[in-house]
Every structure is written in C-alpha cells, then in structure tokens.
Design an enzyme around this catalytic site. Sequence first.
Site, PDB file in Angstrom:
ATOM      1  N   SER A 235     -35.355  37.689  33.860  1.00 11.43           N
ATOM      2  CA  SER A 235     -33.982  38.024  33.298  1.00 11.43           C
ATOM      3  C   SER A 235     -33.562  37.587  32.093  1.00 11.43           C
ATOM      4  O   SER A 235     -32.503  37.987  31.583  1.00 11.43           O
ATOM      5  CB  SER A 235     -32.988  37.725  34.500  1.00 11.43           C
ATOM      6  OG  SER A 235     -32.924  36.261  34.622  1.00 11.43           O
TER       7      SER A 235
ATOM      8  N   LYS B 185     -28.977  31.646  26.769  1.00 12.43           N
ATOM      9  CA  LYS B 185     -28.828  32.472  27.617  1.00 12.43           C
ATOM     10  C   LYS B 185     -27.392  32.740  28.391  1.00 12.43           C
ATOM     11  O   LYS B 185     -26.936  31.411  28.671  1.00 12.43           O
ATOM     12  CB  LYS B 185     -29.722  32.400  28.981  1.00 12.43           C
ATOM     13  CG  LYS B 185     -29.911  33.678  29.865  1.00 12.43           C
ATOM     14  CD  LYS B 185     -30.888  33.465  30.936  1.00 12.43           C
ATOM     15  CE  LYS B 185     -31.107  34.445  32.000  1.00 12.43           C
ATOM     16  NZ  LYS B 185     -32.131  34.015  33.268  1.00 12.43           N
TER      17      LYS B 185
ATOM     18  N   SER C  89     -38.042  34.238  35.515  1.00  9.35           N
ATOM     19  CA  SER C  89     -37.376  34.784  34.512  1.00  9.35           C
ATOM     20  C   SER C  89     -37.322  34.401  33.279  1.00  9.35           C
ATOM     21  O   SER C  89     -36.745  34.547  32.191  1.00  9.35           O
ATOM     22  CB  SER C  89     -35.827  34.604  35.045  1.00  9.35           C
ATOM     23  OG  SER C  89     -35.353  35.581  35.901  1.00  9.35           O
TER      24      SER C  89
END
Lengths: 486, 482
Positions: free
Chosen positions: B150, B75, B174
């Site tokens: 996210s 990420k 997330s």
Amino acid sequence: MTTTTDYEVIIGLEVHAQLLTRSKMFCGCPTAFGGVPNSQTCPVCQGMPGVLPVINRRAVEFAIRTGLALHCTINAGCRFARKHYFYPDMPKNYQISQYEEPLAVDGWLEVDADGAPRRVGIQRVHMEEDVGKLVHEGTLETARASLVDFNRSGVPLMEIVSKPDVRSPEEAALYLRAMRAILIYLGVCDGNMEEGSLRCDANISLRPRGATEYGVKVEIKNMNSFKNVQRALEFEASRQAKALAAGERIVQETRLWEAEKDYTLSMRSKEYAHDYRYFPEPDLVPLRVAERWVDQLRTTLPELPAERRQRFVSQYGLPPYDADLLTQSRALADYYEAVVRAHAKPKVVSNWMMSELLRELPGDDEQAIAKCPIPPLNLARLLALIDDGTISGKIAKDVFEKMYRSGEDAPTIVKREGLVQVADASALAAVVDQVLAANAPAIEDWKKGKKQSLGFLVGQVMKATQGKANPTLVNQLLLERLPKQS
Amino acid sequence: MPTIGELAARYRSGEATPTRVVEAHLRRIEALDPKVHAFVTVTRESALAQADAADKRFRAGTPVGSLDGVPLAIKDVICTKGVRTTCSSKILENFVPPYDATVMTRLTAAGAIMLGKTNMDEFAMGSSTENSAFFPTRNPWDLARVPGGSSGGSAAAVAADFAAGALGSDTGGSIRQPAAFCGTVGLKPTYGRVSRYGLVAFASSLDQIGPFARDVRGVALLLQAIAGHDPLDSTSTDVPVPNYLAALGQGIQGLRVGIPSEYFIEGMDPEVEKAVWDAIEVLKRLGAKTEKVSLPHTDYALAAYYLIAPAEASSNLARYDGVKYGYRAPGSKDLIHMYGRTRAEGFGQEVKRRIMLGTYALSAGYYEAYYGKAQRVRTLVRRDFQQAFERVDVLVCPTAPNVAFKLGEKEDPLQMYLCDVFTIPVNLAGLPGLSMPGGFTPGGLPIGLQLIGKPFDEATLLSAAYAYEQATPWGSRTPALT
C-alpha cells in the site's frame, strides 16, 4: 397462593467503581469531576486516529489492593480486551476492558446479616475505561442536537463481579454497603453513588426451593442507591415469582429500574443483545503482575472495615450495630476514635455520633466528614461540658446544632448565650418552691402515688429556667419538698 | 539527485544547501508528479521554511545530525500535526491531526524536512495503490503499471527522485512489495523496533513503520533516526539501538544464508525466480554460506493473515463514525442512519470488504474457528522462523512472486492478496524484512530481493544488503522519467 417464599432468590451483583487516580486509565489527562466540557481531553481519550493507550500503573495498584482486600487470587498475567459497540459517547466505538484474563479472581466478601455472617463469593475484579457523556439540548426526544463531553472518557473504572451467592434483596444491600466501605477504606473510590462514582447492576433469578439448577436470569440496571437496589430486587423477585407461579417463562433480558414509578421496565431482550466481539487488545502487551509487587501492595493495606468493626466491639465495648454504623467509612471511624481519645466514654460518643452527627451530615463518606463543621475535638469538648455539669444533655443538643451551623466551639456558644446550667441549689430552690406553689393538683396526684407527677414538675422547673437547671439537682430538690407518697 | 548519505557530505562541504536541494525536489515534483501521482499533499511552504532553518544551521556549523536538511516523503497514514492526514480515504479527507506521530517528532529533531504526504491504498489495504480514494499512483519505471502498495506513493516518490527518502508502513508487505516494484530499498523493521504512536492503525499487531531510500545506507540512516523505545507505544520494545551505519562495512564472510524452499512456488514469475537464484550466487561469491531451510506452515500464513488483519481492522476502523472528525454523511435522520451512511459513503470497497470479514471473524460463535485458529497458525508460522534461525542468520527469497503489473490488471481481490504471499509471514512472525533491487526483467522492470532477519537484528540485514548492493549494478539504475 404461590409467593416469593416458595422460591429461592439468586442474586449476583456487578459493581463499577471509579478509581480515585489523578490521571486517566490510558493517558495523562486529569480525572477531576466537573471541568468545562472537553477541557480534560487529549488525542488518546478522544480516540483520534493513530493514538495508543498506555496503562496507568496507579490504577492497576488500586485494583490489586481491592483484589487483595477481597481475598482474591491476583493473576500473574492479565490482559486487556476490546469490547465493541457503537455509541457516540465512546470515541473509539470500543471500550478497553478485560474479558478472559482479568486481574483478580475468586475471592469473597463477608456480609453480616444480624450477627450471622455469610461469605459472598467474588468472581472477578477487572479494570476498564469509562465512556464520555452525551449532553442533549433539552430532552433526548426533542433535542435538535446532541453534544459529547469526553472529560469522563478514559477515566479508570474497576468492575467487581460477585458469584451468584446473594440470597435476598436485603443481603444485596448489605453486600453493597460492605463493598462500598472496603473501597472507601482502601482509598480507591469515593463511594459516591449519586455522582455515579459507584454504580451497581444486578442479576436476579428464582428457582423452586430445593432445586439446584439456576433459573433464567434478568439483569437490572439504573439503580443509584442501596435503597433502590433493594427495592428493585424486591420488585423483580415478586414479579418473577408471580410469573413463574402463573406458569410463564422468564425472558432473559435487561430491565431498567424506574425509581419514581417503583417498577422495572424491559430494556432489551437477549435476542437483541449486543455481540461485543471481544478480542485481546493488540495495542497493549499482557500485563505481568510480579509477586513482589503484590506482596509490597499487601503491606500497604489498611485495617479494613470488618476488622475495625470487630475491634470497635472488643476495644470499646460497642454493640455490633453501633460498630457497624461507625465503620462504614474510614473517615467516620477515624472521627469516632479521635473523639473517644479526647473523651473516653465510647458508648456516649457513639450515641451522639449516631443520633446527632449522622443526622446532620449529608453522608458518611470521606468528603462529608472532611467538610464536617464540627471537628472531633469540639465534639469531645461539648461532651465534657455535660460531664462537668456545665450544661444539661438537652441544652447540649441545641448547642450541637448551633456548632454545626456556625462552626464555633461549645464553650463559646454556651458562654455567649448564657446557657450555663443553674447548679446552685439556693438559686434553684426558689424556682422549685414557686413551681410547687403553682401546681397543687400535681402534688395531690403525687400523694396518690402517681409517679409521673415528678417528671411533670421537673419539666416545669426546666421550663422556668429555660432549660438551664441541672436536672439531677432539680430532682433532688423536688423530692426533698414533696410529701411522702401514700 | 544525491542520496541521503551524499546529501550530508555535500551540505557539510557547502557544495549544496538544503534550500537548493529542497527547491530542486519541489520543482521535480511539480514537473513530474502530475504523471506519477505519488503525493496527496505537498507541503511546499513548510518544507522551504524548514530548509531555510537547516541552511542557517549548516552556515553556523551546527547541523543537528546526519538527516539535517534531508527532504523526505511521508506516507499519508502517519499523523503530522497541522498537515492533513487522509489515509487516502474519503472518510479522513479533511482530517488534520492535532499531534505528531513519534517518528515525525524524531525526524524533525534530526533535521529532516517533509516535502509532503504520499498516496496509498486506502487505510493501507491493498497492494497496488489503486485503492486510494483519490487517484492511483503510477510506477515511475512504466507509467502504465502500478507501483505496488500500500505504500505505493512513498516508493514511487523515492524511485522518481521526488524525495531522498520516505517513510511507509508495512502490515503484510506494504513497504517491501512497492519497494520491489519500484526498484528502491525498503525496510520493515522488527515489530516493536519503531514506535507506532501516530501511525493510523490498520492491524495493530502487524503494523510497523519503516524507511525507503534509493540505497541501503539511506535506509540505515533513516532507521537510525526513528528506531527505539517510545513510552507512548506499549508495544515498542526497549532493546538498545545499534549503530546501523557501522554495520554496513562489515562484509558477509561466513554469513549463514537460508533459502526457504516454500518461497519458490509454482506460478511465480520465472524471471523473478531466476533473479533470486542469481542473487544467491552473488552472496555465495561474497563469502556467505547458503543452505536450504523449510518453513512448513507458509501455506497457511496468507489465510491466517486474512483473518487476523481484517479482525483488527474492523475494530480499529470503528472510530470513523462521523461523530468527532472526518467525513459525516449529510442529512441523516438519526444516529444509526448517520453511522450507516457515513461509513457506506466514506469507506471504499476494499476497506468495507475487510471490515465485514473481520467483523465476521470476531463474532460470537465464530471467534474460535476463525480468529482463535488464525492466532494458533500465527504461532506455528513464528515457530517455523525460530527453528530456521537456529541454523542461519538471514533468509533470502523473492519479495513478491511477480513484478509490477498493469493498472486494472488484478480485479479479483484474491489475486491481489497473493501479491503478498512472501511478505505476510514476516509480519505474522514480527521479523525484520528488507527488499532491494535484485535485478531487472528484460523489459526493464525492477525485481525485488527479500532478506529476512532475526528479531531486532536489522544490523545483519543491512550489512548483507549493503554487501550485495556494492557487488551488483542494480541500485544505480534509475527510471527514465521525463
């Protein structure tokens, strides 16, 4: 006319001391002063994305030792908090400090105003990190660019806040002097106000004598010496007294001391004050301070200035004034004791240090003493030369100056320059006779009872011998020859 | 494509080599990521170089561990030395960290290979990956739908077989919510289990890095590599890391499973609810004892979260000011002007909304009523869980009240915030939570099953998840992405 004396002055002081740790408060970067800009930085003290602080254990120990020396309660748990405001010298745009839960609270510091000691309360001692430094090309107003040096960013600071117990500008200066001495003794701060490793802000308000409520306070910043603190507070006390007497309201504000202009200038009023939006630093867990740790640190406390001053009075029979001056820094007091060990005349040593040594030294702190070109034993040797009559006190002062400049010891200078005192009665007698022959009027004066004539004649003999004559012997020879006074 | 566990075996047997596997993944990314948009940056050259080094280790018979040669997606909120780390924000679009996050150091030491950095909601604020400043990521199961957020890029990358595993971060759901939307396994470890050093902070007291994989074993292997105390993170905890792989085969006979009644609410997708009840039946069949428990303060968790997280975010994001790195608005008149324009132009809508919320919650005069009270609610939420865990070993519930929705479907921020209603309390309490495929809707969209564990008891979570995975067919389904 209304004057300051109609009002009671209430002063609280905030001292920021840079801690003498080798590494920064929350990362491993060195704290050394004067490095190439940004050479002593890492992602943490540059506030890069993703970095986290780690508490410097040594800095906490320094703060605990300070808290103990100031008779504070060391809190078993304390927390760091974030203090927010935007400024380019602060990489995260918040400073990690302490707010609601400081390390140490509720202590006191004794201030000795002319033999009438008073305790000034200490509200809190807490730790925080310093900010970086802005470098402008030219002046701030005309600079086309500003650069940031983060070498100082993250250097550990300790803030010591007094209670509003200080009652005069003079006492404020005494408080700071005593505080500085303690920090230097503890070895936690070098006490250098010019380089900014010791900084002070003051809060001052006035209230009519006899009143119990506090007046509106004004914060004063930008005072970089004890003298400035005292002068700024004196100015501010009289400014406020005049304003109050004229029926004006005091505005709660921050004022800057303009040392060259000798006045304080309004910087910002409380209406525009920052909202720092403090909240507990979530990147650090609450700091647990074990009692054992505190006890262990307590055993490492050195003899502190107040105790040492007391001992100098009792052990060496020094006047309190001398003892106070000589114990301002641990290094100076150590120096004194080293000289006295080699030359056991405490008051003579004190006189020489106060009048000669402190006049020459750039300061009385560790650094100044460490760089002193006259080691204690050399001073003792010089004093011994006076004692055994090799040189006079007056010559000794010249020798002292030469020692200070060259770093040579006293016997070397005395020998090379032929300063050995003339203590040979027969050699001196000839000079005395010459002087008497050449100064008949002085002899007449003497006869008439004018005692000063003796001093004049001694002076003439000293002059003729370039100061090398033993003054006691000269006195004696003159008295033998001078006629009886009528 | 093989799973993480399968890769190790094939590398050892010589059936596959890291270079061939990495090349295959890169080819798949090249062919299909233009549809999914999972990656912000693909690190092709360094991945191939790492793969070559791994090849040599396997040839020499000296692999460094069970992740050697395993291709991963990271990420873009995790700092990678020399590789730009954008947080999918314009303000960090060209930021190249001079250091590696601790998780990256550990993964590199374990031989893992980074294929690239994945898309996300800007600064991890969002639940759909639509808040990326660059482009939205699409759900591999249905390209018209969001992958969740996210960590949508990481979840989509694993679901689309672009990478064998991935790292994400989870502040309010997330990792788990996108894992649910994309039909992968995702784990948010206990707060303090994995170092946050190098994780660009959103809300420091809630953020945690965690793994994604297609199966429970893969998640266990990744957690094994990244878990453990880090002296660079004072909030990481010095609790021994057990052997997670050993926990997998233990079965769940006698496991006490709690069903929190507050997590079955009106308005939730009935297909989701049905899938969870079916899953509970499976767990019972496998020997678990189930009972209802109550977490009475659940209703207040979302409100408390939307004070605490924005408050911390407003502080953490203060450093993006155009002075030191990242975007700086050109042609500013003075400092204040530069600050204002840099932040106005550099941050997206949702980020600015949360900075304002947080700034307000921390202001003098409001602090107690908002931040202070939210912290007290947080304590109550944590206590709810503590009490429940006196009676049960794990909790089972839906990961999210709904399945993947269409892009642009949730324009009202509050509707978006409600996506995390079942995941947020877990962050407030600092507990480990895992999401795994728990069924599919008739339309073929994955449904997420959430398991919540006691602090530092990821082993029990993984063993329960593994047992369920072995007993159900969901994990073997893959999206028909071409």
